[in-house]
Design an enzyme around this catalytic site. Structure first.
Site, PDB file in Angstrom:
ATOM      1  N   GLY A  38      39.075  27.253  -6.015  1.00 41.79           N
ATOM      2  CA  GLY A  38      39.603  27.396  -4.672  1.00 41.79           C
ATOM      3  C   GLY A  38      39.935  28.823  -4.284  1.00 41.79           C
ATOM      4  O   GLY A  38      39.746  29.216  -3.125  1.00 41.79           O
ATOM      5  N   SER A  66      35.597  16.492  -5.343  1.00 44.31           N
ATOM      6  CA  SER A  66      36.945  16.867  -4.897  1.00 44.31           C
ATOM      7  C   SER A  66      37.105  18.376  -4.720  1.00 44.31           C
ATOM      8  O   SER A  66      38.071  18.826  -4.098  1.00 44.31           O
ATOM      9  CB  SER A  66      37.993  16.359  -5.893  1.00 44.31           C
ATOM     10  OG  SER A  66      37.810  16.951  -7.167  1.00 44.31           O
ATOM     11  N   LEU A  68      34.902  20.283  -3.071  1.00 41.94           N
ATOM     12  CA  LEU A  68      34.089  20.785  -1.962  1.00 41.94           C
ATOM     13  C   LEU A  68      34.875  21.207  -0.727  1.00 41.94           C
ATOM     14  O   LEU A  68      34.448  22.097   0.003  1.00 41.94           O
ATOM     15  CB  LEU A  68      33.040  19.740  -1.577  1.00 41.94           C
ATOM     16  CG  LEU A  68      32.051  19.362  -2.700  1.00 41.94           C
ATOM     17  CD1 LEU A  68      31.067  18.316  -2.190  1.00 41.94           C
ATOM     18  CD2 LEU A  68      31.317  20.581  -3.215  1.00 41.94           C
ATOM     19  N   ARG A  70      37.460  22.924  -0.421  1.00 41.04           N
ATOM     20  CA  ARG A  70      38.058  24.258  -0.484  1.00 41.04           C
ATOM     21  C   ARG A  70      37.190  25.274  -1.224  1.00 41.04           C
ATOM     22  O   ARG A  70      37.529  26.459  -1.259  1.00 41.04           O
ATOM     23  CB  ARG A  70      39.435  24.185  -1.139  1.00 41.04           C
ATOM     24  CG  ARG A  70      39.415  23.788  -2.622  1.00 41.04           C
ATOM     25  CD  ARG A  70      40.816  23.538  -3.157  1.00 41.04           C
ATOM     26  NE  ARG A  70      40.824  23.211  -4.584  1.00 41.04           N
ATOM     27  CZ  ARG A  70      40.570  22.026  -5.092  1.00 41.04           C
ATOM     28  NH1 ARG A  70      40.263  21.017  -4.288  1.00 41.04           N
ATOM     29  NH2 ARG A  70      40.613  21.811  -6.397  1.00 41.04           N
ATOM     30  N   LYS A  83      29.324  25.558 -12.126  1.00 47.31           N
ATOM     31  CA  LYS A  83      29.855  26.338 -11.009  1.00 47.31           C
ATOM     32  C   LYS A  83      29.314  27.762 -11.003  1.00 47.31           C
ATOM     33  O   LYS A  83      28.931  28.287  -9.952  1.00 47.31           O
ATOM     34  CB  LYS A  83      31.387  26.370 -11.063  1.00 47.31           C
ATOM     35  CG  LYS A  83      32.054  25.094 -10.610  1.00 47.31           C
ATOM     36  CD  LYS A  83      33.560  25.268 -10.533  1.00 47.31           C
ATOM     37  CE  LYS A  83      34.232  24.038  -9.968  1.00 47.31           C
ATOM     38  NZ  LYS A  83      35.700  24.192  -9.856  1.00 47.31           N
ATOM     39  N   ASP A 127      44.219  28.219 -12.294  1.00 49.79           N
ATOM     40  CA  ASP A 127      45.413  27.481 -11.861  1.00 49.79           C
ATOM     41  C   ASP A 127      46.161  26.924 -13.068  1.00 49.79           C
ATOM     42  O   ASP A 127      46.830  25.899 -12.981  1.00 49.79           O
ATOM     43  CB  ASP A 127      45.057  26.364 -10.881  1.00 49.79           C
ATOM     44  CG  ASP A 127      44.163  25.290 -11.501  1.00 49.79           C
ATOM     45  OD1 ASP A 127      43.763  25.449 -12.671  1.00 49.79           O
ATOM     46  OD2 ASP A 127      43.860  24.294 -10.812  1.00 49.79           O
ATOM     47  N   ASN A 128      46.060  27.637 -14.191  1.00 50.12           N
ATOM     48  CA  ASN A 128      46.716  27.221 -15.419  1.00 50.12           C
ATOM     49  C   ASN A 128      47.581  28.378 -15.918  1.00 50.12           C
ATOM     50  O   ASN A 128      47.071  29.456 -16.205  1.00 50.12           O
ATOM     51  CB  ASN A 128      45.649  26.846 -16.463  1.00 50.12           C
ATOM     52  CG  ASN A 128      46.242  26.412 -17.780  1.00 50.12           C
ATOM     53  OD1 ASN A 128      46.929  27.174 -18.443  1.00 50.12           O
ATOM     54  ND2 ASN A 128      45.958  25.187 -18.172  1.00 50.12           N
ATOM     55  N   CYS A 185      46.108  22.263  -8.702  1.00 53.86           N
ATOM     56  CA  CYS A 185      45.682  21.745  -7.395  1.00 53.86           C
ATOM     57  C   CYS A 185      45.265  20.282  -7.497  1.00 53.86           C
ATOM     58  O   CYS A 185      45.485  19.498  -6.572  1.00 53.86           O
ATOM     59  CB  CYS A 185      44.525  22.580  -6.860  1.00 53.86           C
ATOM     60  SG  CYS A 185      44.965  24.280  -6.467  1.00 53.86           S
ATOM     61  N   CYS A 316      46.196  20.566 -28.167  1.00 51.39           N
ATOM     62  CA  CYS A 316      46.606  20.358 -26.768  1.00 51.39           C
ATOM     63  C   CYS A 316      45.324  20.304 -25.942  1.00 51.39           C
ATOM     64  O   CYS A 316      44.257  19.994 -26.483  1.00 51.39           O
ATOM     65  CB  CYS A 316      47.559  21.461 -26.301  1.00 51.39           C
ATOM     66  SG  CYS A 316      46.846  23.121 -26.320  1.00 51.39           S
TER      67      CYS A 316
END
Length: 351
Positions: A38, A66, A68, A70, A83, A127-128, A185, A316
């Site tokens: 994003g 999901s 697309l 943004r 990607k 975003d981590n 997100c 993890c």
């Protein structure tokens, strides 16, 4: 400058803060964007239009439906495809004068320095938070400026870390004990207006660094609220201890603290004890066995049921929390505590 490049960049070349000299600097620059999502998509499109000569894109993910709304580089026809491959194709259609490098990988401690070292400026579009700290620490260690952007639903933030020894991520935010401290997100949603604005603002900071602007967002965080159209600037200071922590991450002892999935799969299951350091809900969704002890509970957990000589393998999602957990246990006397490198993502990719 070729006829094509002259025509392509002529509008930029007329701007006083860029000019022909600035455009030449942009053409010679090498910029790495980590995360083609994003924030990464609008940032990449803008930097491509600006004429950044060499752009690196690091991402391991594939396009999903999901994404697309943004992530403007992708279409419905791209669902399930890499990607970075699609991003490279679209960016070169937009500007064929560029060199674009693909880095299809999970950013981890054992590859981050090699990934970053060939670039002048690093852009964090992940975003981590665990990965963000890893990228920050690598930028401090390598002395690379880091352009940072983040969003939370209808709000976004932009700043620049480690530019000419300026403050870093660790100066602004204390490190969380788990990757799940700040939801992604996918968990809380994302307003595409905000991802677009923040991604473009990040690209703007990259350009300003390259052309030598005097007003770069160092030691100040710009916060944008899309609903109120409000913008505020928050000042923060450098903390010398934060820089020391970052550098120590890559200068500490080189003893093996993790193992690959290949190495893990050939081990005798009776030769080790497995510990999942993710949160309860993550463990319930999927796990590969073992006891579940969330990373956030480690400092107060009673490990007396484990012998100091036990071989403890911790895992993890990405191998970042488990690596920290393994180091904590080693410092507590569990000398055979190790982390599953790449975590469940690497495990599932191999299986």
């Amino acid at each position: 400058m070729t006829d094509l490049s002259y025509k392509y960049y002529q509008s930029h070349s007329k701007l006083g803060f860029i000019g022909q000299d600035g455009q030449q600097k942009l053409t010679q620059a090498r910029v790495l964007i980590v995360g083609a999502g994003g924030l990464g998509c609008p940032c990449l499109l803008t930097l491509a239009g600006c004429g950044i000569g060499t752009i690196g894109i690091a991402d391991f993910d594939v396009v999903s439906v999901s994404n697309l709304h943004r992530q403007q580089l992708y279409t419905v026809d791209d669902v399930g495809k890499s990607k970075i491959s699609i991003a490279k194709q679209r960016l070169l259609q937009h500007n064929p004068l560029l060199t674009i490098n693909e880095h299809s990988l999970l950013v981890a401690r054992d590859n981050v320095l090699d990934l970053l070292k060939e670039y002048d400026i690093i852009v964090d579009g992940t975003d981590n938070f665990a990965v963000r700290y890893l990228i920050n620490d690598a930028c401090v260690y390598l002395d690379k400026p880091l352009v940072y952007g983040a969003i939370y639903q209808t709000e976004g933030h932009v700043t620049v870390f480690n530019y000419r020894q300026s403050a870093t991520l660790r100066c602004l935010f204390p490190e969380p004990e788990a990757e799940t401290v700040v939801p992604s997100c996918a968990d809380v949603g994302a307003y595409n207006v905000v991802t677009g604005i923040i991604g473009i603002m990040m690209a703007n900071e990259v350009v300003k660094i390259i052309v030598g602007s005097s007003d770069i967002l160092i030691n100040k965080l710009v916060s944008y609220d899309a609903l109120s159209a409000g913008i505020r600037t928050i000042a923060y200071r450098e903390n010398a201890k934060s820089r020391e922590i970052s550098i120590k991450r890559f200068t500490a002892g080189n003893e093996a603290t993790d193992l690959s999935v290949d190495e893990f799969l050939i081990l005798d299951p009776d030769s080790y004890r497995l510990i999942d350091v993710r949160e309860d809900w993550e463990h319930d969704e999927f796990n590969i066995g073992g006891e579940q002890i969330a990373m956030a509970k480690f400092k107060r957990y009673d490990f007396s049921a484990y012998a100091k000589s036990d071989k403890l393998i911790l895992y993890c999602l990405q191998g970042l929390r488990s690596r920290s957990a393994a180091q904590f246990l080693r410092e507590s006397g569990f000398i055979n505590a190790i982390s599953l490198r790449g975590g469940l993502n690497a495990y599932l990719a191999l299986k």
